[in-house]
Design a protein around this motif. Structure first.
Motif, mmCIF file in Angstrom:
data_model
loop_
_atom_site.group_PDB
_atom_site.id
_atom_site.type_symbol
_atom_site.label_atom_id
_atom_site.label_comp_id
_atom_site.label_asym_id
_atom_site.label_seq_id
_atom_site.Cartn_x
_atom_site.Cartn_y
_atom_site.Cartn_z
ATOM 1 N N PHE A 135 0.847 -1.187 0.000
ATOM 2 C CA PHE A 135 0.000 0.000 0.000
ATOM 3 C C PHE A 135 0.885 1.241 0.000
ATOM 4 C CE2 PHE A 135 0.664 -1.588 4.272
ATOM 5 C CZ PHE A 135 1.068 -0.484 4.996
ATOM 6 N N PHE A 136 0.268 2.408 -0.093
ATOM 7 C CA PHE A 136 1.002 3.668 -0.102
ATOM 8 C C PHE A 136 0.691 4.480 1.145
ATOM 9 C CE2 PHE A 136 0.742 2.536 -4.583
ATOM 10 C CZ PHE A 136 2.055 2.694 -4.962
ATOM 11 N N LEU A 137 1.719 5.134 1.669
ATOM 12 C CA LEU A 137 1.573 6.059 2.792
ATOM 13 C C LEU A 137 2.143 7.413 2.392
ATOM 14 C CD1 LEU A 137 2.622 3.912 5.900
ATOM 15 C CD2 LEU A 137 0.311 4.637 5.240
ATOM 16 N N PRO A 138 1.749 8.490 3.069
ATOM 17 C CA PRO A 138 2.263 9.815 2.734
ATOM 18 C C PRO A 138 3.693 10.044 3.222
ATOM 19 C CG PRO A 138 0.663 9.967 4.519
ATOM 20 C CD PRO A 138 0.667 8.551 4.051
ATOM 21 N N LYS A 139 4.203 9.166 4.128
ATOM 22 C CA LYS A 139 5.562 9.339 4.624
ATOM 23 C C LYS A 139 6.201 7.987 4.866
ATOM 24 C CE LYS A 139 5.506 10.199 9.327
ATOM 25 N NZ LYS A 139 5.467 11.109 10.444
ATOM 26 N N GLU A 140 7.522 7.988 4.942
ATOM 27 C CA GLU A 140 8.261 6.742 5.127
ATOM 28 C C GLU A 140 8.124 6.223 6.554
ATOM 29 O OE1 GLU A 140 12.644 4.884 4.095
ATOM 30 O OE2 GLU A 140 12.125 6.912 3.452
ATOM 31 N N VAL A 141 8.079 4.908 6.671
ATOM 32 C CA VAL A 141 8.012 4.218 7.950
ATOM 33 C C VAL A 141 9.189 3.252 8.000
ATOM 34 C CG1 VAL A 141 6.610 2.731 9.424
ATOM 35 C CG2 VAL A 141 5.498 4.402 7.946
ATOM 36 N N CYS A 159 -5.504 -6.777 10.799
ATOM 37 C CA CYS A 159 -4.226 -7.446 10.572
ATOM 38 C C CYS A 159 -3.152 -6.789 11.429
ATOM 39 C CB CYS A 159 -3.803 -7.321 9.110
ATOM 40 S SG CYS A 159 -5.030 -7.865 7.920
ATOM 41 N N LEU A 160 -2.304 -7.591 12.037
ATOM 42 C CA LEU A 160 -1.162 -7.102 12.793
ATOM 43 C C LEU A 160 0.099 -7.663 12.155
ATOM 44 C CD1 LEU A 160 -2.492 -7.636 16.422
ATOM 45 C CD2 LEU A 160 -2.455 -5.518 15.101
ATOM 46 N N GLY A 161 1.104 -6.813 12.026
ATOM 47 C CA GLY A 161 2.339 -7.268 11.407
ATOM 48 C C GLY A 161 3.454 -6.263 11.555
ATOM 49 N N ARG A 162 4.391 -6.315 10.613
ATOM 50 C CA ARG A 162 5.566 -5.441 10.630
ATOM 51 C C ARG A 162 5.850 -4.919 9.230
ATOM 52 N NH1 ARG A 162 7.619 -4.856 15.357
ATOM 53 N NH2 ARG A 162 7.261 -6.475 16.865
ATOM 54 N N ILE A 163 6.384 -3.707 9.186
ATOM 55 C CA ILE A 163 6.815 -3.130 7.916
ATOM 56 C C ILE A 163 8.072 -3.881 7.469
ATOM 57 C CG2 ILE A 163 7.651 -1.045 6.747
ATOM 58 C CD1 ILE A 163 4.699 -0.872 7.685
ATOM 59 N N LYS A 164 8.045 -4.397 6.266
ATOM 60 C CA LYS A 164 9.203 -5.104 5.731
ATOM 61 C C LYS A 164 10.062 -4.210 4.844
ATOM 62 C CE LYS A 164 9.969 -8.852 6.529
ATOM 63 N NZ LYS A 164 10.730 -9.348 7.680
ATOM 64 N N ARG A 165 9.412 -3.315 4.112
ATOM 65 C CA ARG A 165 10.145 -2.486 3.161
ATOM 66 C C ARG A 165 9.322 -1.252 2.823
ATOM 67 N NH1 ARG A 165 9.971 -5.739 -1.089
ATOM 68 N NH2 ARG A 165 8.628 -4.480 -2.384
ATOM 69 N N GLY A 181 5.664 3.589 -1.123
ATOM 70 C CA GLY A 181 5.118 2.248 -1.261
ATOM 71 C C GLY A 181 5.613 1.399 -0.105
ATOM 72 N N VAL A 182 4.707 0.754 0.597
ATOM 73 C CA VAL A 182 5.055 0.016 1.809
ATOM 74 C C VAL A 182 4.632 -1.445 1.667
ATOM 75 C CG1 VAL A 182 4.649 -0.170 4.296
ATOM 76 C CG2 VAL A 182 4.779 2.089 3.218
ATOM 77 N N VAL A 183 5.539 -2.327 2.059
ATOM 78 C CA VAL A 183 5.232 -3.748 2.146
ATOM 79 C C VAL A 183 5.129 -4.090 3.621
ATOM 80 C CG1 VAL A 183 6.037 -6.091 1.683
ATOM 81 C CG2 VAL A 183 6.482 -4.267 0.021
ATOM 82 N N ALA A 184 3.983 -4.595 4.032
ATOM 83 C CA ALA A 184 3.788 -5.024 5.418
ATOM 84 C C ALA A 184 3.570 -6.535 5.431
ATOM 85 C CB ALA A 184 2.587 -4.324 6.036
ATOM 86 N N GLN A 185 4.320 -7.206 6.276
ATOM 87 C CA GLN A 185 4.143 -8.641 6.471
ATOM 88 C C GLN A 185 3.068 -8.836 7.527
ATOM 89 O OE1 GLN A 185 7.624 -10.698 7.831
ATOM 90 N NE2 GLN A 185 6.616 -12.665 7.898
ATOM 91 N N ILE A 186 2.070 -9.650 7.214
ATOM 92 C CA ILE A 186 0.997 -9.933 8.164
ATOM 93 C C ILE A 186 1.420 -11.119 9.021
ATOM 94 C CG2 ILE A 186 -1.403 -10.662 8.435
ATOM 95 C CD1 ILE A 186 -1.962 -9.251 5.732
#
Length: 136
Positions: free
Chosen positions: A70-76, A102-108, A118-123
């Motif tokens: 998904f997309f966010l307005p700022k980097e995480v 969903c609970l997870g962690r930002i991977k990239r 663009g954010v990849v979150a692992q669930i």
């Protein structure tokens, strides 16, 4: 994970694509691609990065049983905990809209698109919410 009586059983979250028709074994990358669903779902994303806490409304670009892009307005920061609240539509569940937390962690995080990250979150886990339940 969805069981045999889950409202999302028909989405094939755990579709096993070990072999193509004709007996060719798929690579790990091909299997991963086969399990993704390019679907835009409205989402609320909450994250913590260090001492900062953020929340944004966005939409998915693609979803699988183990992750979402998904997309966010700022980097995480990679490794940051994330909570995602989304609703699977009738077209997917065949049983009416279903809220999922969903609970997870930002991977990239990719900053290729100006103004969007663009954010990849692992669930790591998810739960189906009833109509009267809300994400914490």
């Amino acid at each position: 994970m969805p069981g045999p009586y889950s409202p999302v059983r028909d989405i094939n979250w755990h579709k096993r694509e070990r072999d193509e028709p004709g007996g060719n074994t798929l690579t790990a990358e091909e299997r991963r691609a086969a399990q993704r669903f390019q679907i835009r779902l409205p989402m609320i994303v909450r994250w913590t990065s260090g001492a900062a806490i953020g929340e944004a409304s966005t939409e998915s670009r693609d979803v699988s049983s183990r992750g979402v892009y998904f997309f966010l307005p700022k980097e995480v920061s990679s490794g940051s905990p994330v909570e995602i609240l989304l609703t699977l539509p009738h077209e997917i569940t065949l049983a009416g809209p279903v809220k999922v937390r969903c609970l997870g962690r930002i991977k990239r995080a990719d900053t290729d698109v100006p103004g969007h990250v663009g954010v990849v979150a692992q669930i790591e886990r998810y739960e189906f919410l009833r109509g009267d339940e809300h994400a914490a």
